[in-house]
Design an enzyme around this catalytic site. Structure first.
Site, short mmCIF file in Angstrom:
data_model
loop_
_atom_site.label_atom_id
_atom_site.label_comp_id
_atom_site.label_asym_id
_atom_site.label_seq_id
_atom_site.Cartn_x
_atom_site.Cartn_y
_atom_site.Cartn_z
N HIS A 37 0.84 -1.21 0.00
CA HIS A 37 0.00 0.00 0.00
C HIS A 37 0.87 1.25 0.00
CE1 HIS A 37 -2.83 -2.83 2.20
NE2 HIS A 37 -3.56 -2.44 1.19
N GLN A 148 -1.38 -4.32 -9.10
CA GLN A 148 -1.59 -5.25 -10.21
C GLN A 148 -1.65 -6.71 -9.75
OE1 GLN A 148 -2.41 -4.78 -13.36
NE2 GLN A 148 -2.33 -6.99 -13.67
N ASP A 150 -3.72 -7.93 -7.76
CA ASP A 150 -5.15 -8.27 -7.90
C ASP A 150 -5.60 -7.90 -9.31
OD1 ASP A 150 -5.52 -9.26 -5.28
OD2 ASP A 150 -5.58 -7.22 -4.54
N ARG A 187 0.68 -13.47 2.77
CA ARG A 187 0.44 -14.90 2.97
C ARG A 187 1.72 -15.73 2.87
NH1 ARG A 187 -4.97 -16.05 -0.53
NH2 ARG A 187 -6.37 -14.90 0.81
O1 PAF Z 1 -8.11 -3.98 -2.79
C1 PAF Z 1 -8.77 -3.62 -1.80
O2 PAF Z 1 -8.24 -3.41 -0.71
C2 PAF Z 1 -10.28 -3.43 -1.92
O3 PAF Z 1 -10.84 -4.38 -2.75
C3 PAF Z 1 -10.68 -2.01 -2.36
C4 PAF Z 1 -10.19 -1.69 -3.77
C5 PAF Z 1 -10.12 -0.98 -1.39
C6 PAF Z 1 -12.20 -1.87 -2.36
O4 PAF Z 1 -12.74 -2.09 -1.08
#
Ligand code: PAF
Length: 283
Positions: A37, A148, A150, A187
């Protein structure tokens, strides 16, 4: 640096920023922030005047057997990390703010949400699309950042933006890998030493697919088979191996010049389910 908890405060601030000509970036998260993040937040800071990090554990994307109640929540810690990475605003609404009582309209992304990861998580991607649509309306970003890793989520958000003509640039940030190619994931710490030693085969299988799609003679059916054999030579139990059109996620059966292909997989090592992917444009 400000923490906003209400939809109306956030919307008011974004409206002011927009009318002052400021460029807004959004990093949507569910909190429990980690290095992945923080790299999205840093990229958002670099590309905007005001970077907003949203922190919202979205109930509508969890299934009945998912861990919504047990999902980690520590807003103070998340704020410290987000502000530390340069975020100007943290938007952390309550569930009541986002989903007031009574009927609400939801987004349905159709078959796109039912493939790959969606097979084992019915309704998940509709929940993601619904909350992201709401977050886009509230925060009014020019640009939004997603990981990416996800890949299906990125495809769903792109589809959302295209379907509703949303004026938001979606920027997927590359997967961060360990030296041996294993995609970083919280994980990975659940893998035993021998599983950890085997798991980089996933990256080697993706590389093989990328090479074959770019320069090789094998067709998609043969490539899937080769990937399957490589992974099955380890203790990994394959959930899926997919070579699909990157926009529709329809499986491909032949190579088409110029097509953008998403190669993705989900494999279990012991109790740990790993996902990984890469994009290839067929020359
Ligand atoms: O990837 C995530 O953490 C969530 O799916 C998101 C994009 C914040 C939507 O709740």
């Amino acid at each position: 640096m400000s923490l906003l908890r209400s939809v109306s405060d956030m919307h008011r601030l974004s409206t002011e920023l927009r009318s002052g000509g400021k460029r807004i970036a959004l990093v949507p998260t569910m909190g429990a922030l980690h290095d992945g993040h923080l790299s999205l937040i840093r990229a958002a800071v670099a590309k905007s005047d005001v970077a907003i990090t949203s922190v919202f554990v979205n109930p509508t994307q969890f299934g009945p057997n998912d861990d919504y109640d047990r999902y980690p929540r520590d807003l103070d810690h998340d704020c410290a990390l987000a502000f530390g990475a340069g975020s100007n605003v943290v938007f952390a609404p309550t569930v009541e703010e986002m989903y007031p009582d009574g009927p609400v309209a939801t987004v349905d992304v159709g078959p796109l949400g039912e493939k790959l990861e969606g097979k084992s998580r019915p309704g998940h991607f509709n929940g993601v699309a619904t909350v992201v649509e709401k977050l886009f309306r509230i925060t009014m970003p020019h640009v939004a950042f997603f990981g990416q890793k996800d890949a299906q989520q990125v495809a769903v958000i792109r589809f959302l933006v295209k379907s509703f003509d949303l004026d938001v640039e979606v920027i997927p940030m590359p997967i961060v890998r360990e030296a041996d190619g294993l995609a970083q994931s919280s994980r990975n710490m659940f893998l035993t030493a021998s599983e950890r030693a085997e798991a980089p085969v996933l990256y080697r299988a993706l590389r093989l697919a990328a090479e074959q799609l770019s320069n090789g003679a094998a067709d998609p059916v043969g490539i899937r088979q080769e990937m399957k054999e490589m992974i099955s030579a380890t203790s990994g139990v394959i959930d899926y191996i997919s070579l699909a059109d990157a926009a529709t996620l329809e499986e491909i059966t032949e190579k088409q010049r110029g097509q953008d292909v998403l190669v993705s997989l989900a494999v279990r090592y012991g109790k740990t389910r790993l996902i990984d992917n890469c994009h290839v444009r067929i020359p």
